[in-house]
Design an enzyme around this catalytic site. Structure first.
Site, PDB file in Angstrom:
ATOM      1  CD  GLN A  68      -2.835   1.433   0.495  1.00  0.00           C
ATOM      2  OE1 GLN A  68      -3.132   0.521  -0.266  1.00  0.00           O
ATOM      3  NE2 GLN A  68      -3.473   2.582   0.503  1.00  0.00           N
ATOM      4  CD  GLU A  69       2.370   3.702   3.836  1.00  0.00           C
ATOM      5  OE1 GLU A  69       2.683   4.689   3.142  1.00  0.00           O
ATOM      6  OE2 GLU A  69       1.611   3.776   4.816  1.00  0.00           O
ATOM      7  CB  SER A  70       6.584   2.168  -1.386  1.00  0.00           C
ATOM      8  OG  SER A  70       7.028   0.882  -0.944  1.00  0.00           O
ATOM      9  CE1 TYR A 166      -1.586   3.267   4.530  1.00  0.00           C
ATOM     10  CE2 TYR A 166      -2.346   2.561   6.689  1.00  0.00           C
ATOM     11  CZ  TYR A 166      -1.325   2.749   5.776  1.00  0.00           C
ATOM     12  OH  TYR A 166      -0.040   2.409   6.118  1.00  0.00           O
TER      13      TYR A 166
END
Length: 330
Positions: A68-70, A166
């Site tokens: 999800q982040e990167s 998220y």
């Protein structure tokens, strides 16, 4: 499977609720194992080790967060200054970053430092919000995104759409039971991870291709132009995600349905495409099913790629699974 299989699902708001409920019930398809299969090999041992830092953090949850982040990009940098594979803000890294590989440096762009730091930070904020009502893991993820203060203030996941999506998106990948490790699962994992990495990209009418976001064309039925916007429309997002898995899809949602095999709701699995319209020829929208009644979606002009419920549109037609070199009449 015959093309008429999707028709039995029905159309209209009542059918949408019924199908979404059925898909919620079968949401235990192995999204968790799909993700574990798609972790880049150079990071698997790091994630496996760091994912056991404390009981509330698991390897698969950590892998989902990094996706999800990167999308496992150690050089990623956000518009607000978050850095590295785990997207630490500089102040957070200063307080919580560790020298994970013992080389004498704390490097936010080095996964050997950033991955164990992310796990350590998750454990720290889990402890910080342990007395907040609700699910501990959900509160922990919300705190990673919005800060522990916001979670404590609101007594759980704060009412921020970004934070709510998220938490849902990470848990949709990480919180479901493990399944078989088969080639179609690997393929679906690639699709899902590619689309997840595009969350936040703007909607662009006609935008998106096999290489990623692109400027679009003019004009949508409402007169909105994508010529000055770099991003995706609904079918551009699915075309891109499936291209990452080695499957070439045609450009429009209706054409993509024709290039796929319909699946029954009870047989749905993450990575399947969700189509909207009253007939096969009239399909006008498509999303990527991720499990638990949710899809990855590029909704309409003025929005961004995001996670939506399947009943976000009222004319759910059915689901289908793209297959290489396969086309049918509509």
């Amino acid at each position: 499977m015959r093309a008429s299989a999707a028709v039995t699902i029905g159309v209209g708001a009542t059918a949408v609720v019924a199908v979404a409920a059925c898909l919620q019930a079968v949401g235990d398809d192995p999204a968790g194992s799909l993700l574990s299969l798609s972790v880049p090999s150079q990071y698997k041992s790091l994630i496996q080790a760091a994912g056991n830092t404390c009981p509330v953090v698991t390897p698969n949850l950590l892998a989902a967060l990094l996706t999800q982040e990167s999308n496992f990009n150690p050089k990623a940098r956000s518009q607000v200054g978050a850095e590295g594979i785990a997207q630490f803000m500089p102040s957070t890294w200063e307080a919580h970053g560790i020298d994970g590989n013992g080389d004498g440096k704390r490097d936010v762009t080095d996964p050997a430092d950033a991955i164990p730091s992310a796990a350590k930070y998750l454990c720290a904020i889990a402890k910080d919000v342990k007395d907040v009502p609700g699910d501990q893991q959900s509160n922990m993820l919300a705190a990673y995104n919005a800060g522990s203060g916001a979670v404590r203030k609101y007594g759980g996941i704060p009412p921020y759409k970004e934070t709510q999506n998220y938490v849902k998106s990470i848990q949709a990948l990480a919180d479901q039971p493990s399944g078989g490790t088969v080639s179609p699962a690997q393929q679906a994992a690639t699709v899902i991870n590619a689309a997840y990495a595009m969350i936040g990209k703007p909607y662009s009418w006609g935008g998106g291709n096999a290489n990623g976001p692109s400027t679009g064309s003019c004009c949508s039925p409402a007169g909105k132009s994508g010529t000055s916007i770099t991003g995706f429309d609904c079918s551009g997002l699915t075309l891109y995600a499936y291209a990452k898995a080695g499957i070439s899809l045609p450009r429009t949602a209706a054409q993509q349905y024709a290039a796929s095999d319909p699946v029954k709701p009870e047989d749905a699995r993450p990575g399947d495409l969700v189509f909207y319209g009253k007939t096969a020829a009239g399909i006008h929208h498509v999303g990527i099913y991720v499990g638990g009644g949710y899809m990855l979606n590029a909704p309409r002009p003025g929005t961004q790629v995001r996670l939506d419920r399947l009943d976000a549109l009222t004319d759910l037609y059915g689901l289908a699974r793209p297959t290489p070199q396969h086309h049918k009449e509509i």
